[in-house]
Design a protein around this motif. Structure first.
Motif, short mmCIF file in Angstrom:
data_model
loop_
_atom_site.label_atom_id
_atom_site.label_comp_id
_atom_site.label_asym_id
_atom_site.label_seq_id
_atom_site.Cartn_x
_atom_site.Cartn_y
_atom_site.Cartn_z
N ALA A 39 0.59 -1.25 -0.04
CA ALA A 39 0.14 0.08 -0.15
C ALA A 39 1.20 0.84 -0.03
O ALA A 39 1.69 1.41 0.62
CB ALA A 39 -1.11 -0.51 1.34
N GLY A 40 0.52 1.93 -0.81
CA GLY A 40 1.60 3.53 -1.03
C GLY A 40 2.47 3.28 -2.63
O GLY A 40 2.70 4.14 -2.41
N ALA A 42 3.08 3.44 -5.86
CA ALA A 42 2.24 4.10 -7.84
C ALA A 42 1.41 3.85 -8.01
O ALA A 42 0.41 4.48 -7.80
CB ALA A 42 3.78 4.20 -8.23
N ASN A 43 1.17 2.44 -8.40
CA ASN A 43 -0.16 1.34 -7.57
C ASN A 43 -1.09 1.15 -7.38
O ASN A 43 -2.40 0.75 -7.37
CB ASN A 43 0.25 0.85 -9.41
N GLU A 44 -1.00 1.68 -6.65
CA GLU A 44 -1.95 1.20 -4.92
C GLU A 44 -1.51 2.10 -3.15
O GLU A 44 -1.18 2.09 -3.28
CB GLU A 44 -1.28 -0.42 -4.54
N PRO A 45 -2.15 3.30 -4.33
CA PRO A 45 -1.94 4.60 -3.04
C PRO A 45 -2.55 4.50 -2.16
O PRO A 45 -3.55 3.61 -1.61
CB PRO A 45 -2.69 5.59 -4.39
N GLU A 46 -1.95 4.92 -0.84
CA GLU A 46 -2.02 4.88 0.04
C GLU A 46 -3.42 5.19 0.48
O GLU A 46 -3.73 6.48 -0.27
CB GLU A 46 -1.14 5.07 1.63
N GLN A 48 -6.41 4.40 0.23
CA GLN A 48 -7.77 3.79 -1.11
C GLN A 48 -8.68 3.34 0.04
O GLN A 48 -8.84 2.28 1.16
CB GLN A 48 -7.25 2.83 -2.13
N THR A 74 -9.57 2.26 5.23
CA THR A 74 -8.67 2.73 3.92
C THR A 74 -7.44 2.17 4.36
O THR A 74 -7.15 1.32 5.41
CB THR A 74 -8.18 4.34 4.22
N ARG A 77 0.00 1.84 5.21
CA ARG A 77 1.44 0.88 4.52
C ARG A 77 2.03 1.14 5.81
O ARG A 77 2.11 2.13 6.41
CB ARG A 77 2.32 2.13 3.46
#
Length: 142
Positions: A39-40, A42-46, A48, A74, A77
């Motif tokens: 998590a966190g 680039a393709n899984e932003p923290e 969400q 939410t 990370r």
């Protein structure tokens, strides 16, 4: 006294969220949290919202049938300092998504619960049953 527990998986959107919710329900507490090792990225932003991540409702329906609502949770990370902030650390993260500090930590309990590619009703129920059994064992530990 209820022990604090940090549940870890790769993305913090399914397995660790499920485990923390089950632990909190079984103990009647808010002593468990969940985070992800990826998590966190680039393709899984923290940060969400879980309700925005699933294309199907099966995960949420599985949880809600058992009176647990995680839709608004939410993603967070994992940070190194977190490993010292909880009584127990449980990781379901798999290689290559296990950072060195987690891999090298001797006090981490490791559960082999695969990260599913698709979460349909059968997968959600199967993983729920497996995680619930592990959490019940964890709660029963002296």
């Amino acid at each position: 006294m209820t022990r604090t527990v940090l549940f870890i998986c790769k993305g913090n959107w399914f397995r660790s969220q499920m485990a923390a919710a089950i632990y909190n329900r079984l103990t009647g507490s808010t002593a468990a949290d969940s985070v992800g090792t990826y998590a966190g990225a680039a393709n899984e932003p923290e940060g969400q919202v879980l309700a925005d991540l699933f294309p199907t409702p099966h995960f949420f329906e599985t949880m809600e049938r058992r009176c647990m609502d995680v839709r608004a949770n939410t993603t967070r990370r994992l940070q190194p300092a977190m490993l010292d902030a909880y009584d127990l650390i449980v990781s379901m993260a798999e290689e290559p998504f296990v950072p060195g500090f987690l891999r090298d930590a001797g006090h981490v309990i490791r559960w082999e619960i695969e990260n599913p590619k698709v979460v349909d009703a059968a997968v959600a129920e199967d993983i729920y049953a497996r995680i619930e059994a592990l959490v019940r064992d964890l709660v029963a530990r002296p």
